[in-house]
Design a protein around this motif. Structure first.
Motif, PDB file in Angstrom:
ATOM      1  N   GLU A   1      77.208  70.747  33.419  1.00 21.15           N
ATOM      2  CA  GLU A   1      75.812  71.424  33.734  1.00 21.15           C
ATOM      3  C   GLU A   1      74.503  70.926  32.642  1.00 21.15           C
ATOM      4  O   GLU A   1      75.013  70.971  31.624  1.00 21.15           O
ATOM      5  CB  GLU A   1      76.570  73.015  33.008  1.00 21.15           C
ATOM      6  CG  GLU A   1      75.521  73.419  33.748  1.00 21.15           C
ATOM      7  CD  GLU A   1      75.444  75.209  32.969  1.00 21.15           C
ATOM      8  OE1 GLU A   1      74.686  76.205  33.706  1.00 21.15           O
ATOM      9  OE2 GLU A   1      76.914  74.991  32.978  1.00 21.15           O
ATOM     10  N   THR A   2      74.135  71.208  33.344  1.00 19.42           N
ATOM     11  CA  THR A   2      72.201  70.823  32.062  1.00 19.42           C
ATOM     12  C   THR A   2      71.839  71.961  31.686  1.00 19.42           C
ATOM     13  O   THR A   2      71.830  72.882  32.338  1.00 19.42           O
ATOM     14  CB  THR A   2      71.430  70.184  32.902  1.00 19.42           C
ATOM     15  OG1 THR A   2      72.566  68.841  33.180  1.00 19.42           O
ATOM     16  CG2 THR A   2      70.223  69.918  31.987  1.00 19.42           C
ATOM     17  N   VAL A   3      71.898  72.245  30.678  1.00 12.89           N
ATOM     18  CA  VAL A   3      70.594  73.611  29.727  1.00 12.89           C
ATOM     19  C   VAL A   3      69.076  73.285  29.386  1.00 12.89           C
ATOM     20  O   VAL A   3      69.770  72.023  28.954  1.00 12.89           O
ATOM     21  CB  VAL A   3      71.247  74.906  29.736  1.00 12.89           C
ATOM     22  CG1 VAL A   3      72.830  74.926  30.864  1.00 12.89           C
ATOM     23  CG2 VAL A   3      71.627  73.973  28.276  1.00 12.89           C
ATOM     24  N   VAL A   4      67.725  73.930  29.247  1.00 12.80           N
ATOM     25  CA  VAL A   4      66.871  72.989  29.394  1.00 12.80           C
ATOM     26  C   VAL A   4      66.851  74.474  27.961  1.00 12.80           C
ATOM     27  O   VAL A   4      66.741  75.333  27.977  1.00 12.80           O
ATOM     28  CB  VAL A   4      65.490  73.689  30.110  1.00 12.80           C
ATOM     29  CG1 VAL A   4      64.488  73.366  29.251  1.00 12.80           C
ATOM     30  CG2 VAL A   4      66.217  72.485  31.403  1.00 12.80           C
ATOM     31  N   GLY A   5      66.555  73.233  26.967  1.00 14.19           N
ATOM     32  CA  GLY A   5      66.747  74.020  25.905  1.00 14.19           C
ATOM     33  C   GLY A   5      65.158  75.067  25.290  1.00 14.19           C
ATOM     34  O   GLY A   5      63.973  73.475  26.059  1.00 14.19           O
ATOM     35  N   ARG A   6      64.620  75.649  24.385  1.00 17.50           N
ATOM     36  CA  ARG A   6      63.056  75.990  24.114  1.00 17.50           C
ATOM     37  C   ARG A   6      62.948  75.478  23.272  1.00 17.50           C
ATOM     38  O   ARG A   6      61.938  75.535  22.892  1.00 17.50           O
ATOM     39  CB  ARG A   6      63.687  77.361  23.601  1.00 17.50           C
ATOM     40  CG  ARG A   6      64.397  78.925  24.377  1.00 17.50           C
ATOM     41  CD  ARG A   6      64.738  79.899  24.017  1.00 17.50           C
ATOM     42  NE  ARG A   6      64.762  80.792  25.184  1.00 17.50           N
ATOM     43  CZ  ARG A   6      63.867  81.718  25.625  1.00 17.50           C
ATOM     44  NH1 ARG A   6      62.061  81.151  25.163  1.00 17.50           N
ATOM     45  NH2 ARG A   6      64.000  82.135  26.169  1.00 17.50           N
ATOM     46  N   SER A   7      63.488  75.265  21.681  1.00 20.18           N
ATOM     47  CA  SER A   7      63.012  73.826  21.091  1.00 20.18           C
ATOM     48  C   SER A   7      63.925  73.383  20.747  1.00 20.18           C
ATOM     49  O   SER A   7      65.363  73.680  20.382  1.00 20.18           O
ATOM     50  CB  SER A   7      62.683  75.765  20.064  1.00 20.18           C
ATOM     51  OG  SER A   7      63.664  75.741  19.347  1.00 20.18           O
ATOM     52  N   VAL A   8      63.509  72.643  19.504  1.00 17.97           N
ATOM     53  CA  VAL A   8      63.996  71.589  19.132  1.00 17.97           C
ATOM     54  C   VAL A   8      63.750  71.719  17.667  1.00 17.97           C
ATOM     55  O   VAL A   8      62.766  71.385  16.851  1.00 17.97           O
ATOM     56  CB  VAL A   8      64.001  69.944  19.347  1.00 17.97           C
ATOM     57  CG1 VAL A   8      64.543  68.579  18.832  1.00 17.97           C
ATOM     58  CG2 VAL A   8      64.693  70.117  21.113  1.00 17.97           C
ATOM     59  N   THR A   9      65.275  71.171  16.668  1.00 13.94           N
ATOM     60  CA  THR A   9      64.931  71.610  14.990  1.00 13.94           C
ATOM     61  C   THR A   9      65.540  70.954  14.473  1.00 13.94           C
ATOM     62  O   THR A   9      66.281  70.442  14.573  1.00 13.94           O
ATOM     63  CB  THR A   9      65.061  73.075  14.226  1.00 13.94           C
ATOM     64  OG1 THR A   9      64.195  73.592  14.876  1.00 13.94           O
ATOM     65  CG2 THR A   9      64.370  73.090  12.755  1.00 13.94           C
TER      66      THR A   9
END
Ligand code: ADP
Length: 299
Positions: A24-32
């Protein structure tokens, strides 16, 4: 002095609404991006608590490597033995973190850590350190070589859990597993155990002394010889993120031992330091200084 032989990673944390399933692919909100790796986390914790900390490791010739060297140096760690490795990237841990629950998944790409060799650890900071800290995120033959070359007290964190080569445990003075790692090493069935049951498992490993970290319950000291096991209760804090608590614990334990404390005294110091480290985000977000730990112990 304290020397750490181990991994240097960059953690790439991706905030997601929910963790993806297989395929599955999910879309991330932010990358740290955050400094990481068990070895480097232990070194950073020890460096902020006292002088004389060396890191022995490998990073790539990339921007992530620059960031990890700068982060270690900023924690007062001597990085003259952290080598740049042509052709391999700095180790990376990619970690989607579910918002709300805080549950995560971790994929580690070791990169340059896999190139840390026995020759890299045949160096003065390993021979001379009062305390040598080892973990299992670099090749086992290198861990073994470092334990053999050490002139001082050898402390091993058996993480991530893997089968150990013959003879490694007999070179270890203090083994510092968490409960899960102890159970795996002992080849026992998972399940809840009392401190007395954990102490019996620890004594069966054939290591001199074992300190089992028990999260919010504190740490169990199983000394060498026939002395009784001792449960050091955790310090009560408002924990916001326990990532890296074990690494801070081990870094502090090393500084305590290097400063001349006995094992029980060093564990008291480590329990206080590790509790403070849980009061901020990430593995290195709230690492305490020596004054902070002493203030808590004097209360
Ligand atoms: P790991 O992070 O390796 O799984 P633990 O969860 O056992 O290791 O934590 C290491 C140490 O950190 C514990 O022995 C304890 O001293 C301290 N610690 C962990 N969680 C807490 C907490 N919620 N409150 C206070 N201290 C904690």
């Amino acid at each position: 002095s304290v020397t750490v032989v181990g991994s240097v990673n960059e953690d790439v944390l991706v905030a997601v609404d929910r963790l993806p399933g297989r395929g599955e692919t999910v879309v991330g909100r932010s990358v740290t991006r955050a400094p990481g790796g068990k070895g480097a986390n232990q070194a950073a914790a020890a460096g902020l608590l006292g002088p004389g900390v060396h890191m022995v490791g490998r990073v790539g010739e990339d921007a992530a490597g620059d960031r990890q060297l700068a982060a270690l140096a900023g924690s007062r760690v001597n990085v003259s033995r952290v080598h740049r490795t042509p052709g391999l990237p700095t180790g990376t841990a990619t970690i989607p973190v579910e918002e709300g629950s805080g549950e995560n998944l971790i994929v580690v790409a070791p990169g340059a850590n896999e190139a840390l060799s026995p020759a890299d650890v045949d160096v003065e900071p390993v021979h001379r350190a009062d305390v040598l800290l080892l973990q299992l995120e670099v090749p086992l033959e290198t861990v073994q070589a470092a334990a053999t070359a050490a002139g001082g007290t050898v402390v091993l964190t058996p993480a991530p859990p893997r089968a150990l080569p013959d003879g490694l445990l007999s070179r270890v003075d203090v083994l510092v597993p968490n409960e899960h790692e102890l159970v795996q090493l002992a080849g026992a069935a998972p399940g809840d155990r009392t401190p007395a049951e954990l102490a019996a498992l620890a004594r069966g490993l054939g290591v001199r002394a074992v300190v089992v970290t028990l999260g919010a319950r504190g740490a169990l000291v199983v000394p060498s010889g026939d002395g009784p096991a001792l449960l050091q209760e955790a310090l009560a804090v408002d924990a916001v993120d326990t990532t890296g608590a074990g690494d801070c614990f081990t870094g502090a334990l090393a500084q305590g031992l290097a400063g001349g404390a006995d094992l029980a005294g060093a564990v008291r110091y480590a329990v206080a330091a590790a509790a403070l480290s849980t009061t901020g985000p990430g593995a290195r977000g709230a690492l305490p200084g020596d004054d902070d730990v002493r203030a808590v112990l004097d209360r």
